[in-house]
Design a protein around this motif. Structure first.
Motif, PDB file in Angstrom:
ATOM      1  N   GLY A   5      36.057  -6.443  86.082  1.00  0.00           N
ATOM      2  CA  GLY A   5      35.500  -5.366  85.008  1.00  0.00           C
ATOM      3  C   GLY A   5      34.549  -6.119  84.116  1.00  0.00           C
ATOM      4  O   GLY A   5      34.039  -5.215  83.278  1.00  0.00           O
ATOM      5  N   ALA A   6      34.023  -7.333  84.193  1.00  0.00           N
ATOM      6  CA  ALA A   6      33.125  -7.606  83.104  1.00  0.00           C
ATOM      7  C   ALA A   6      31.716  -6.934  83.642  1.00  0.00           C
ATOM      8  O   ALA A   6      31.290  -7.083  84.802  1.00  0.00           O
ATOM      9  N   ARG A   7      30.936  -6.583  82.568  1.00  0.00           N
ATOM     10  CA  ARG A   7      29.628  -6.119  82.845  1.00  0.00           C
ATOM     11  C   ARG A   7      28.626  -6.351  81.574  1.00  0.00           C
ATOM     12  O   ARG A   7      29.245  -6.833  80.865  1.00  0.00           O
ATOM     13  N   PRO A   8      27.541  -5.986  81.959  1.00  0.00           N
ATOM     14  CA  PRO A   8      26.532  -6.310  80.689  1.00  0.00           C
ATOM     15  C   PRO A   8      26.940  -5.590  79.540  1.00  0.00           C
ATOM     16  O   PRO A   8      27.394  -4.188  79.875  1.00  0.00           O
ATOM     17  N   ASP A   9      26.707  -6.121  78.284  1.00  0.00           N
ATOM     18  CA  ASP A   9      26.782  -5.571  77.022  1.00  0.00           C
ATOM     19  C   ASP A   9      28.352  -5.302  76.782  1.00  0.00           C
ATOM     20  O   ASP A   9      28.917  -4.759  75.597  1.00  0.00           O
ATOM     21  N   LEU A  10      29.294  -5.827  77.452  1.00  0.00           N
ATOM     22  CA  LEU A  10      30.770  -5.832  77.070  1.00  0.00           C
ATOM     23  C   LEU A  10      30.747  -6.847  75.832  1.00  0.00           C
ATOM     24  O   LEU A  10      30.586  -7.807  75.922  1.00  0.00           O
ATOM     25  N   THR A  11      31.607  -6.273  74.794  1.00  0.00           N
ATOM     26  CA  THR A  11      31.801  -7.252  73.663  1.00  0.00           C
ATOM     27  C   THR A  11      32.901  -8.223  73.970  1.00  0.00           C
ATOM     28  O   THR A  11      33.970  -7.745  74.607  1.00  0.00           O
ATOM     29  N   VAL A  12      32.486  -9.447  73.620  1.00  0.00           N
ATOM     30  CA  VAL A  12      33.508 -10.502  73.639  1.00  0.00           C
ATOM     31  C   VAL A  12      33.594 -11.391  72.482  1.00  0.00           C
ATOM     32  O   VAL A  12      32.866 -11.158  71.538  1.00  0.00           O
ATOM     33  N   GLU A  13      34.513 -12.174  72.457  1.00  0.00           N
ATOM     34  CA  GLU A  13      34.875 -13.076  71.244  1.00  0.00           C
ATOM     35  C   GLU A  13      35.103 -14.392  71.823  1.00  0.00           C
ATOM     36  O   GLU A  13      35.701 -14.645  72.810  1.00  0.00           O
ATOM     37  N   GLY A  14      34.214 -15.361  71.222  1.00  0.00           N
ATOM     38  CA  GLY A  14      34.315 -16.765  71.649  1.00  0.00           C
ATOM     39  C   GLY A  14      34.873 -17.538  70.705  1.00  0.00           C
ATOM     40  O   GLY A  14      34.738 -17.396  69.371  1.00  0.00           O
ATOM     41  N   ARG A  15      35.505 -18.857  71.070  1.00  0.00           N
ATOM     42  CA  ARG A  15      36.118 -19.969  70.104  1.00  0.00           C
ATOM     43  C   ARG A  15      35.516 -21.174  70.841  1.00  0.00           C
ATOM     44  O   ARG A  15      35.697 -21.573  71.796  1.00  0.00           O
ATOM     45  N   ILE A  16      34.650 -21.650  69.921  1.00  0.00           N
ATOM     46  CA  ILE A  16      33.723 -22.783  70.244  1.00  0.00           C
ATOM     47  C   ILE A  16      34.393 -24.151  69.632  1.00  0.00           C
ATOM     48  O   ILE A  16      35.082 -24.372  68.397  1.00  0.00           O
ATOM     49  N   VAL A  17      35.110 -24.911  70.618  1.00  0.00           N
ATOM     50  CA  VAL A  17      36.015 -26.213  70.062  1.00  0.00           C
ATOM     51  C   VAL A  17      35.100 -27.353  69.855  1.00  0.00           C
ATOM     52  O   VAL A  17      34.235 -27.598  70.477  1.00  0.00           O
ATOM     53  N   LEU A  18      35.080 -27.609  68.418  1.00  0.00           N
ATOM     54  CA  LEU A  18      34.406 -28.678  67.982  1.00  0.00           C
ATOM     55  C   LEU A  18      35.054 -30.055  68.204  1.00  0.00           C
ATOM     56  O   LEU A  18      34.398 -31.158  68.867  1.00  0.00           O
ATOM     57  N   ASN A  19      36.133 -30.011  67.491  1.00  0.00           N
ATOM     58  CA  ASN A  19      36.984 -31.322  67.779  1.00  0.00           C
ATOM     59  C   ASN A  19      38.445 -31.201  67.347  1.00  0.00           C
ATOM     60  O   ASN A  19      38.752 -30.082  66.842  1.00  0.00           O
ATOM     61  N   GLU A  20      39.034 -32.435  67.301  1.00  0.00           N
ATOM     62  CA  GLU A  20      40.594 -32.230  66.792  1.00  0.00           C
ATOM     63  C   GLU A  20      40.921 -33.347  66.042  1.00  0.00           C
ATOM     64  O   GLU A  20      40.526 -34.398  66.278  1.00  0.00           O
TER      65      GLU A  20
END
Length: 416
Positions: free
Chosen positions: A326-341
């Motif tokens: 179902g992924a296609r260009p301009d699809l809105t997404v949310e990202g979680r960038i893991v820096l460290n723990e």
């Protein structure tokens, strides 16, 4: 009597002004006193955002939103000026590399192609005619050389015979000398004819190079004209999905103008917008979790835009696996960038305006009390939703994280 009355009236007015100013100052002082030291304001617990300080591990991450974009984009530009005659595809259609997207009309390009074709045919005919003429001249020169060499061989044989006859006393010395002179003349003529043949060869090569260069120039002009005529049919160039078709039917387009954009549909990346204040910790290859269509896909930061635009830094995330169907260009997404723990730290949900390494004050409920006391805190490292507490809070302390700006003049709040 009149003078005394005027002096008393002046004195009375001045005194009234002093009394009025003093009363105003007293009222202000009383108001401030009641504001600071008066009864604590109250608030309903259901209207407040309250979190408990926790001690343990804290994952530092940055949350950012964005869209899916094709990794491979191709802008198709006009290779020749013309008028849009046909629009054969629309945005969203799947195309192959040789699919015709747009047809342009340019009578001048067709005319130039025909003219170049005729010029090439003329140049090719000139080469053929020149080669035939030069071949004939070369044959004639070779015939002259053969004739001269034959005459030389005859006089050489005759001179040899006369030499033997003269030695035998059959012929005179004069006759032998005449034959020898003739032989030398024939040898000189044969040498001259050989030189003419060599010169003829060089001349032939030079003339052929000239006409061949003219033919090659005509051929190049024809190829260019033919290519321009072919570019009246604008093709996709790659397999993918049409993202955009710019011109309208009947529009006049110029050389180099953008006409359409095609993107590979099978290679997508996530392009996220990270707030500038959180971008300092970004680095290539950091792991990222992308949420889309209810699913989660892992990836890593592949590019960080060096510029800040509108308070945000753009990053590109390459996926570890192909995106779902179902992924296609301009699809809105949310990202979680893991820096460290971080391990063994005290943390709370991140209040609005709390900055890493900064300080602030929070209303704290402790020991089951319903009175929240203002307490100074010092922050440490921060994540998108949590922040480390370096000083001011202990594990289990309940903290009001709602906006408490309306109670800035109070040191406590009653929570009902």
């Amino acid at each position: 009597m009149d003078i005394k009355k005027q002096k008393r009236a002046w004195f009375t007015g001045k005194r009234r002004l002093s009394i009025l100013l003093g009363a105003t100052a007293l009222i202000v002082a009383l108001g401030i006193g009641f504001g600071v030291g008066g009864a604590a304001p109250s608030a309903k617990r259901s209207d407040l955002w309250i979190d408990s300080a926790r001690h343990g591990d804290m994952v530092r991450e940055i949350r950012a939103t964005g869209t899916l974009v094709p990794k491979v984009n191709r802008w198709i530009t006009a290779g020749v000026a013309g008028t849009v005659q046909e629009l054969l595809v629309q945005a969203g259609e799947r195309v192959e590399a040789d699919t015709v997207l747009i047809r342009l009309s340019n009578p001048a390009a067709k005319t130039e192609s025909e003219r170049a074709r005729a010029a090439l045919a003329g140049a090719q005919a000139e080469v053929a005619a020149k080669r035939a003429a030069l071949d004939l001249q070369r044959l004639e020169q070779n015939a002259l050389l053969a004739k001269a060499e034959s005459a030389l061989r005859i006089t050489e044989a005759k001179t040899a015979a006369l030499t033997r006859a003269e030695e035998a006393g059959v012929v005179s010395r004069l006759e032998l000398n005449q034959s020898q002179i003739t032989m030398e003349q024939d040898r000189s003529l044969a040498g001259a004819e050989r030189d003419r043949v060599a010169a003829m060869g060089r001349n032939v090569e030079a003339q052929m190079r000239a006409v061949t260069a003219a033919r090659d120039e005509a051929e190049t002009a024809y190829e260019i004209a033919q290519r321009e005529e072919q570019q009246l049919e604008v093709r996709a160039g790659i397999e993918g999905i049409v993202q955009e078709v710019s011109p309208e039917l009947g529009e006049q387009v110029e050389l180099g103008q953008r006409l359409a954009r095609v993107a590979r549909h099978d290679v997508l990346i996530a392009r996220l917008q990270v707030p500038e204040v959180q971008a300092n910790d970004l680095a290539l290859d950091l792991p990222v979790r992308i949420e889309m269509n209810g699913g989660v896909l892992g990836g890593r930061i592949a590019r960080i835009d060096p510029a800040v635009r509108e308070g945000r830094v753009v990053i590109d995330v390459a996926f570890d696996a192909p995106p779902p169907p179902g992924a296609r260009p301009d699809l809105t997404v949310e990202g979680r960038i893991v820096l460290n723990e971080l391990t063994g730290v005290t943390s709370i949900a991140r209040p609005t305006g709390a900055l890493p390494g900064g300080a602030g004050s929070l209303f704290v409920l402790s020991n089951g009390s319903n009175i929240a006391q203002r307490r100074s805190v010092r922050y440490g490292s921060a994540s998108s939703d949590r922040i480390e507490i370096k000083a001011g809070l202990a594990e289990g302390d309940q903290v009001i994280l709602s906006d408490t700006g309306q109670w800035n003049t109070y040191d406590s709040i009653r929570v009902e």
